[in-house]
Scaffold this motif. Sequence first.
Motif, PDB file in Angstrom:
ATOM      1  N   ALA A 161       0.843  -1.192   0.000  1.00 10.03           N
ATOM      2  CA  ALA A 161       0.000   0.000   0.000  1.00 10.03           C
ATOM      3  C   ALA A 161       0.879   1.243   0.000  1.00 10.03           C
ATOM      4  CB  ALA A 161      -0.908  -0.004   1.227  1.00 10.03           C
ATOM      5  N   ARG A 162       0.544   2.212  -0.839  1.00  9.24           N
ATOM      6  CA  ARG A 162       1.314   3.451  -0.890  1.00  9.24           C
ATOM      7  C   ARG A 162       0.822   4.393   0.206  1.00  9.24           C
ATOM      8  NH1 ARG A 162       4.822   4.219  -4.649  1.00  9.24           N
ATOM      9  NH2 ARG A 162       4.676   6.476  -4.706  1.00  9.24           N
ATOM     10  N   VAL A 163       1.783   4.946   0.928  1.00  9.84           N
ATOM     11  CA  VAL A 163       1.484   5.874   2.015  1.00  9.84           C
ATOM     12  C   VAL A 163       2.409   7.069   1.913  1.00  9.84           C
ATOM     13  CG1 VAL A 163       0.657   4.071   3.582  1.00  9.84           C
ATOM     14  CG2 VAL A 163       3.067   4.715   3.599  1.00  9.84           C
ATOM     15  N   SER A 200       9.872  13.864   4.387  1.00  9.70           N
ATOM     16  CA  SER A 200       8.635  13.262   3.912  1.00  9.70           C
ATOM     17  C   SER A 200       8.993  12.127   2.981  1.00  9.70           C
ATOM     18  CB  SER A 200       7.776  14.279   3.158  1.00  9.70           C
ATOM     19  OG  SER A 200       7.330  15.274   4.040  1.00  9.70           O
ATOM     20  N   ARG A 201       8.143  11.134   2.960  1.00  7.05           N
ATOM     21  CA  ARG A 201       8.382   9.983   2.081  1.00  7.05           C
ATOM     22  C   ARG A 201       7.040   9.433   1.617  1.00  7.05           C
ATOM     23  NH1 ARG A 201      12.453   7.092  -0.649  1.00  7.05           N
ATOM     24  NH2 ARG A 201      11.654   4.999  -0.927  1.00  7.05           N
ATOM     25  N   ALA A 224       5.835  -1.061   3.235  1.00  2.89           N
ATOM     26  CA  ALA A 224       6.962  -1.911   3.633  1.00  2.89           C
ATOM     27  C   ALA A 224       8.265  -1.114   3.671  1.00  2.89           C
ATOM     28  CB  ALA A 224       7.090  -3.102   2.694  1.00  2.89           C
ATOM     29  N   ASP A 225       8.457  -0.174   2.743  1.00  2.00           N
ATOM     30  CA  ASP A 225       9.674   0.652   2.751  1.00  2.00           C
ATOM     31  C   ASP A 225       9.745   1.534   3.995  1.00  2.00           C
ATOM     32  OD1 ASP A 225      10.365  -0.461   0.353  1.00  2.00           O
ATOM     33  OD2 ASP A 225      10.132   1.377  -0.822  1.00  2.00           O
ATOM     34  N   ILE A 226       8.610   2.059   4.414  1.00  2.00           N
ATOM     35  CA  ILE A 226       8.569   2.906   5.607  1.00  2.00           C
ATOM     36  C   ILE A 226       8.789   2.047   6.851  1.00  2.00           C
ATOM     37  CG2 ILE A 226       7.196   4.552   6.937  1.00  2.00           C
ATOM     38  CD1 ILE A 226       7.850   5.378   3.938  1.00  2.00           C
ATOM     39  N   ASN A 227       8.098   0.931   6.897  1.00  2.00           N
ATOM     40  CA  ASN A 227       8.160   0.052   8.060  1.00  2.00           C
ATOM     41  C   ASN A 227       9.561  -0.522   8.271  1.00  2.00           C
ATOM     42  OD1 ASN A 227       6.824  -1.372  10.241  1.00  2.00           O
ATOM     43  ND2 ASN A 227       7.075  -3.204   8.999  1.00  2.00           N
ATOM     44  N   GLN A 228      10.333  -0.673   7.195  1.00  2.00           N
ATOM     45  CA  GLN A 228      11.665  -1.265   7.300  1.00  2.00           C
ATOM     46  C   GLN A 228      12.769  -0.223   7.151  1.00  2.00           C
ATOM     47  OE1 GLN A 228      12.215  -5.055   5.806  1.00  2.00           O
ATOM     48  NE2 GLN A 228      10.166  -5.624   6.395  1.00  2.00           N
ATOM     49  N   ALA A 229      12.453   1.019   7.480  1.00  2.00           N
ATOM     50  CA  ALA A 229      13.425   2.106   7.369  1.00  2.00           C
ATOM     51  C   ALA A 229      14.362   2.121   8.577  1.00  2.00           C
ATOM     52  CB  ALA A 229      12.694   3.444   7.259  1.00  2.00           C
TER      53      ALA A 229
END
Length: 170
Positions: free
Chosen positions: A9-11, A54-55, A60-65
Amino acid sequence: LWLTKYKDARVTVNFDWEQLPPAWALATSFGVAEPLQANRSNQKKHTLAQRCQSRTGPWADINQALFAAGDFRLHPFKIGRRSGVLAVRGAWTFSDEQAADQIGNTIQIVRQFWREDDFPYALVTLQPFDQDHGSSDGTAFTNAFWMYVSRKDSITGLLPLLAHESFHAW
């Protein structure tokens, strides 16, 4: 279950780091900010570019940052035509510049192996373990690697672990 179902999902997320101590460096999977004292900024009024990020991307990219802040020394390096940053703390038997050069070369070899040069940048954090010799560990994150190594070991001993962590990008 939720993470599995919505990992693509894009966030859009916003990070406000303005309350961090001004002398701290900030290094994340999405960019870096020098300590405010080092870049001669107005200590009383932070700019958004320095302490906010901001991103937009897959959850998944945010969660694994990776997020690192504190007394890190930041050193840019090149990976082919892309850029990387070494965030390092502690005292070592090698210079920060030697570490940045060796890390950049190692990541470039892995990227060349996969014939892939499509990444925004890479962050590598390097911190010492308490013992003098024989321990290392690393973890891959979004656009980043967290590396621990014994404080008196050489940088060349770290490179196989870094190459291993680099392969996790695929």
